[in-house]
Write an enzyme that holds these catalytic residues in place. Sequence first.
Site, short mmCIF file in Angstrom:
data_model
loop_
_atom_site.label_atom_id
_atom_site.label_comp_id
_atom_site.label_asym_id
_atom_site.label_seq_id
_atom_site.Cartn_x
_atom_site.Cartn_y
_atom_site.Cartn_z
N ASP A 116 9.21 2.82 2.24
CA ASP A 116 8.05 3.68 2.49
C ASP A 116 7.72 3.57 3.98
O ASP A 116 7.17 2.58 4.45
CB ASP A 116 6.86 3.23 1.64
CG ASP A 116 5.65 4.15 1.84
OD1 ASP A 116 5.67 4.98 2.77
OD2 ASP A 116 4.68 4.02 1.06
N LYS A 135 2.17 11.31 7.23
CA LYS A 135 1.33 11.04 8.39
C LYS A 135 1.83 11.77 9.65
O LYS A 135 1.58 12.96 9.78
CB LYS A 135 1.19 9.53 8.60
CG LYS A 135 0.38 8.90 7.44
CD LYS A 135 -0.18 7.53 7.74
CE LYS A 135 -1.21 7.14 6.68
NZ LYS A 135 -0.77 6.09 5.78
N PHE A 169 0.86 -1.19 0.00
CA PHE A 169 0.00 0.00 0.00
C PHE A 169 0.89 1.23 0.00
O PHE A 169 1.67 1.43 0.92
CB PHE A 169 -0.95 0.06 1.20
CG PHE A 169 -1.86 1.26 1.12
CD1 PHE A 169 -3.03 1.22 0.39
CD2 PHE A 169 -1.50 2.46 1.73
CE1 PHE A 169 -3.85 2.34 0.28
CE2 PHE A 169 -2.31 3.59 1.62
CZ PHE A 169 -3.49 3.53 0.89
C1 LIG Z 1 -0.98 6.12 4.28
C2 LIG Z 1 0.12 5.61 3.44
C3 LIG Z 1 0.44 6.21 2.21
C4 LIG Z 1 -0.39 7.31 1.59
O1 LIG Z 1 -0.47 8.46 2.37
P1 LIG Z 1 -1.63 9.54 2.04
O2 LIG Z 1 -1.25 10.70 2.91
O3 LIG Z 1 -2.92 8.91 2.42
O4 LIG Z 1 -1.54 9.84 0.59
C5 LIG Z 1 1.54 5.73 1.54
N1 LIG Z 1 2.28 4.71 2.00
C6 LIG Z 1 2.00 4.10 3.16
C7 LIG Z 1 2.87 2.98 3.65
C8 LIG Z 1 0.88 4.51 3.92
O5 LIG Z 1 0.57 3.86 5.03
#
Ligand SMILES: *Cc1c(COP(=O)(O)O)cnc(C)c1O
Length: 405
Positions: free
Chosen positions: A235, A264, A150
């Site tokens: 990520d 985040k 994700f």
């Molecule tokens: C939440 C998340 C994203 C995307 O972040 P948004 O601010 O919702 O675009 C990307 N990678 C990971 C691992 C995430 O948990």
Amino acid sequence: MGAYMQLAEQRAAGELIGLEERYGAHNYNPLDVVVERAEGAWVTDVEGRRYLDLLAGYSALNQGHCHPAILRAMVEQAHRVTLTSRAFRNDQLPLLLEELHRLTGFEMALPMNSGAEAVETAIKVARKWGVTVKGIPDGTAEVLVCEGNFHGRTIAVVGFSSEPQYKIGFGPFAGGFRAVPFGNAAALKEAITPRTCAFLVEPVQGEAGIIVPPDGYMREVAAICREQNVLLIADEIQSGLGRTGSLFAFEHDGIRPDMTTVGKALSGGFYPVSAVLSSREVLGVLRPGDHGSTFGGNPLACAVARAALRVLVDEHLPERSAELGAFALERLRALRSPHVVEVRGRGLWIGIELNRPARPLCEQLGQRGVLCKETHDTVIRLAPPLTISREDLDWGLGQIEAVLA
Ligand SMILES: *Cc1c(COP(=O)(O)O)cnc(C)c1O
């Protein structure tokens, strides 16, 4: 104004839900708790009911709701200047960049807004590095990703998702991506070609259900990438900034990726702020005009992020995560329940895998004053604010035990 703007306080929860359903797109299926205010690990709904938040905005609220130090920084900065655009410089961006360097050790950073944008940015940079440094013919660079990944919701990113619902109806997608199984370093090695510029991976898969890879996986992956001259992109948008009990999840394997995305909790939930962290060699491939964002690096975002990082350090949130996470994991693993298949996690980030749909249990927990959210139908995901007190966590775990018993 008064004719069409009524204060939320005047509206009952049912009416607000009705408005949202009527006038908003239905791209989420939220629990019907209408939050009006929040503080620390607790939120209050429009009817005055309090709930313990065990989701924390998918880890955007590691510092807790409305942290007073971040709030102060945001309000003070909003009085001074909020946006310059990168056409001009501002006095907050350089300080955030220096503080990110000092805290994380990465030489450079590129600020963006949402997490998905940071991932897109990392992919763009990796491709340009592949072409200009590695010598891959332009337009042919390939990025390897993991099954079950994700990385956000933009077209390029959902194009390499393995979740059918994220993709069906949204094509055509960008080429240049190929998926390998998560947790299998040999499969990665096998998949690399001379055109591979990067491997993009979550050190712990979050949305997939808090999947912790086998011991040593990230270390092997880092070695393979180094040998093959492939950039390793971690990520850490959800796993980073304290969630797994260290600043970054990749630290558990004693490695350092070539690029890391953060988002985040970088703003403590106040404002969308993300960034790509990397080296001078890699981020140095960008020239003026190659990439940009109107809001990226704006002074309000930077002031908020600076305060959010300071809270993380001053309140020892990674250490708290390790300590409270071990406590919670031990307690949940001791739980004897006919519904629980597995309890897994790292730090204060726990997935409870069930043999039945998790949603009804999340609804029952909501009725008991505990907020959490299912992921992938059968997993209850726990990611409380890292500022949560041991007493509150203890109480929340008690509610979970009661519902699962
Ligand atoms: C939440 C998340 C994203 C995307 O972040 P948004 O601010 O919702 O675009 C990307 N990678 C990971 C691992 C995430 O948990």
